[in-house]
Write a protein that holds these residues in place. Structure first.
Motif, mmCIF file in Angstrom:
data_model
loop_
_atom_site.group_PDB
_atom_site.id
_atom_site.type_symbol
_atom_site.label_atom_id
_atom_site.label_comp_id
_atom_site.label_asym_id
_atom_site.label_seq_id
_atom_site.Cartn_x
_atom_site.Cartn_y
_atom_site.Cartn_z
ATOM 1 N N LEU A 43 -11.307 -21.025 -21.987
ATOM 2 C CA LEU A 43 -10.947 -21.522 -22.900
ATOM 3 C C LEU A 43 -12.076 -22.810 -23.419
ATOM 4 N N ALA A 44 -13.679 -23.279 -22.480
ATOM 5 C CA ALA A 44 -14.376 -24.240 -22.929
ATOM 6 C C ALA A 44 -14.225 -23.169 -24.423
ATOM 7 N N THR A 45 -14.727 -21.973 -24.712
ATOM 8 C CA THR A 45 -15.007 -22.185 -25.787
ATOM 9 C C THR A 45 -13.730 -21.832 -26.859
ATOM 10 N N MET A 46 -12.759 -22.361 -26.393
ATOM 11 C CA MET A 46 -11.418 -22.609 -27.405
ATOM 12 C C MET A 46 -11.271 -24.089 -28.475
ATOM 13 N N PRO A 47 -10.435 -23.713 -29.177
ATOM 14 C CA PRO A 47 -10.790 -25.335 -29.815
ATOM 15 C C PRO A 47 -9.506 -26.073 -29.510
ATOM 16 N N LEU A 48 -9.769 -26.199 -27.611
ATOM 17 C CA LEU A 48 -8.576 -27.268 -27.433
ATOM 18 C C LEU A 48 -7.947 -28.571 -27.251
ATOM 19 N N THR A 49 -7.758 -29.414 -27.584
ATOM 20 C CA THR A 49 -7.985 -30.743 -26.773
ATOM 21 C C THR A 49 -7.301 -31.085 -25.637
ATOM 22 N N GLN A 50 -8.474 -32.022 -25.038
ATOM 23 C CA GLN A 50 -8.574 -32.208 -23.677
ATOM 24 C C GLN A 50 -6.737 -32.051 -22.776
ATOM 25 N N SER A 51 -5.980 -32.802 -23.848
ATOM 26 C CA SER A 51 -4.455 -32.840 -23.126
ATOM 27 C C SER A 51 -4.172 -31.854 -23.248
ATOM 28 N N GLU A 52 -4.462 -31.090 -24.050
ATOM 29 C CA GLU A 52 -3.399 -29.237 -23.640
ATOM 30 C C GLU A 52 -4.684 -28.942 -22.242
ATOM 31 N N ARG A 53 -6.009 -28.826 -22.149
ATOM 32 C CA ARG A 53 -6.781 -28.388 -20.836
ATOM 33 C C ARG A 53 -6.261 -29.371 -19.361
ATOM 34 N N GLU A 54 -5.986 -30.297 -20.184
ATOM 35 C CA GLU A 54 -5.011 -31.329 -19.168
ATOM 36 C C GLU A 54 -3.866 -30.354 -17.905
ATOM 37 N N ASP A 55 -3.072 -30.075 -19.375
ATOM 38 C CA ASP A 55 -1.504 -29.423 -18.734
ATOM 39 C C ASP A 55 -1.827 -28.189 -17.957
ATOM 40 N N ILE A 56 -2.856 -27.488 -18.717
ATOM 41 C CA ILE A 56 -3.254 -26.698 -18.046
ATOM 42 C C ILE A 56 -3.322 -26.507 -16.808
ATOM 43 N N ALA A 57 -4.109 -27.502 -16.986
ATOM 44 C CA ALA A 57 -5.328 -28.053 -15.555
ATOM 45 C C ALA A 57 -3.845 -27.737 -14.013
ATOM 46 N N ASP A 58 -2.981 -28.484 -14.868
ATOM 47 C CA ASP A 58 -1.431 -29.314 -14.171
ATOM 48 C C ASP A 58 -0.641 -28.145 -14.229
ATOM 49 N N ASP A 59 -0.926 -27.450 -14.357
ATOM 50 C CA ASP A 59 -0.271 -26.040 -14.036
ATOM 51 C C ASP A 59 -0.968 -25.218 -12.734
ATOM 52 N N PHE A 60 -2.005 -24.926 -12.725
ATOM 53 C CA PHE A 60 -2.904 -24.867 -11.933
ATOM 54 C C PHE A 60 -2.819 -25.155 -10.514
ATOM 55 N N ASP A 61 -2.795 -26.639 -10.611
ATOM 56 C CA ASP A 61 -2.469 -27.388 -9.493
ATOM 57 C C ASP A 61 -1.308 -27.381 -9.085
ATOM 58 N N ARG A 62 -0.289 -27.332 -9.700
ATOM 59 C CA ARG A 62 1.520 -27.011 -8.694
ATOM 60 C C ARG A 62 1.289 -25.853 -8.348
ATOM 61 N N LEU A 63 1.016 -24.547 -8.898
ATOM 62 C CA LEU A 63 0.280 -23.737 -8.876
ATOM 63 C C LEU A 63 -0.727 -23.201 -7.240
ATOM 64 N N ARG A 64 -1.238 -23.740 -7.492
ATOM 65 C CA ARG A 64 -1.900 -23.938 -6.105
ATOM 66 C C ARG A 64 -1.152 -24.508 -5.264
ATOM 67 N N ASN A 65 -0.873 -25.617 -5.413
ATOM 68 C CA ASN A 65 -0.298 -26.285 -4.330
ATOM 69 C C ASN A 65 1.167 -25.466 -3.708
ATOM 70 N N ARG A 66 2.348 -24.825 -4.415
ATOM 71 C CA ARG A 66 2.902 -23.951 -3.795
ATOM 72 C C ARG A 66 2.921 -22.980 -3.025
ATOM 73 N N THR A 67 1.348 -22.474 -3.936
ATOM 74 C CA THR A 67 0.095 -21.529 -2.865
ATOM 75 C C THR A 67 0.843 -21.958 -1.496
ATOM 76 N N ARG A 68 -0.434 -22.808 -1.414
ATOM 77 C CA ARG A 68 -0.802 -23.216 0.288
ATOM 78 C C ARG A 68 0.624 -23.359 0.836
ATOM 79 N N ARG A 69 1.706 -23.966 -0.260
ATOM 80 C CA ARG A 69 3.070 -24.209 0.901
ATOM 81 C C ARG A 69 4.007 -22.902 1.541
#
Length: 145
Positions: free
Chosen positions: A106-132
């Motif tokens: 994604l660093a080389t793709m034309p995405l806005t900062q909010s879209e990158r934050e949404d994707i990072a939030d998805d990974f955080d939710r997935l990481r938290n679910r995996t830890r639980r």
């Protein structure tokens, strides 16, 4: 045929001819002259293969297609780790590796900062679910002992 292509062919042909001449010099036991002609041949061939043709600038349609493709790939990466079609839930290491790969892409793709934050939030939710889930498995193992 463009000037770049013509120049490439000329340099390539000159490199091949000088390489043949260098071989002849080596055969005649003139090592120093053969080495010099071989160096010239390598120079011609390097320049023939390193010249880059300028690409036309990308349009907004290309950027939109790249944007849509980048979002789709990020969503597929997150969905692949959400146990859809999987028999073994992902570990935190697997989630971290996938997030790093997606972020590098994604660093080389034309995405806005909010879209990158949404994707990072998805990974955080997935990481938290995996830890639980891993915590629950640890409790179940200790209860059996």
């Amino acid at each position: 045929m463009t000037l770049d292509k013509i120049l490439r062919w000329i340099l390539f042909c000159a490199g091949i001819i000088t390489a043949i001449f260098a071989g002849y010099m080596f055969k005649e036991n003139k090592i120093d002259w053969g080495a010099a002609w071989l160096a010239v041949a390598v120079g011609f061939l390097c320049f023939a293969t390193r010249i880059k043709i300028d690409k036309p600038s990308s349009t907004d349609d290309d950027n939109k297609e790249l944007h849509d493709m980048a979002v789709l790939i990020a969503e597929v990466a997150v969905m692949s780790l959400k146990n859809i079609g999987r028999t073994v839930p992902p570990g935190t290491k697997e989630v971290d590796e996938m997030e790093e790969k997606v972020n590098n892409f994604l660093a080389t793709m034309p995405l806005t900062q909010s879209e990158r934050e949404d994707i990072a939030d998805d990974f955080d939710r997935l990481r938290n679910r995996t830890r639980r889930n891993e915590g629950g498995r640890a409790i179940m193992k200790s209860a059996r002992l």
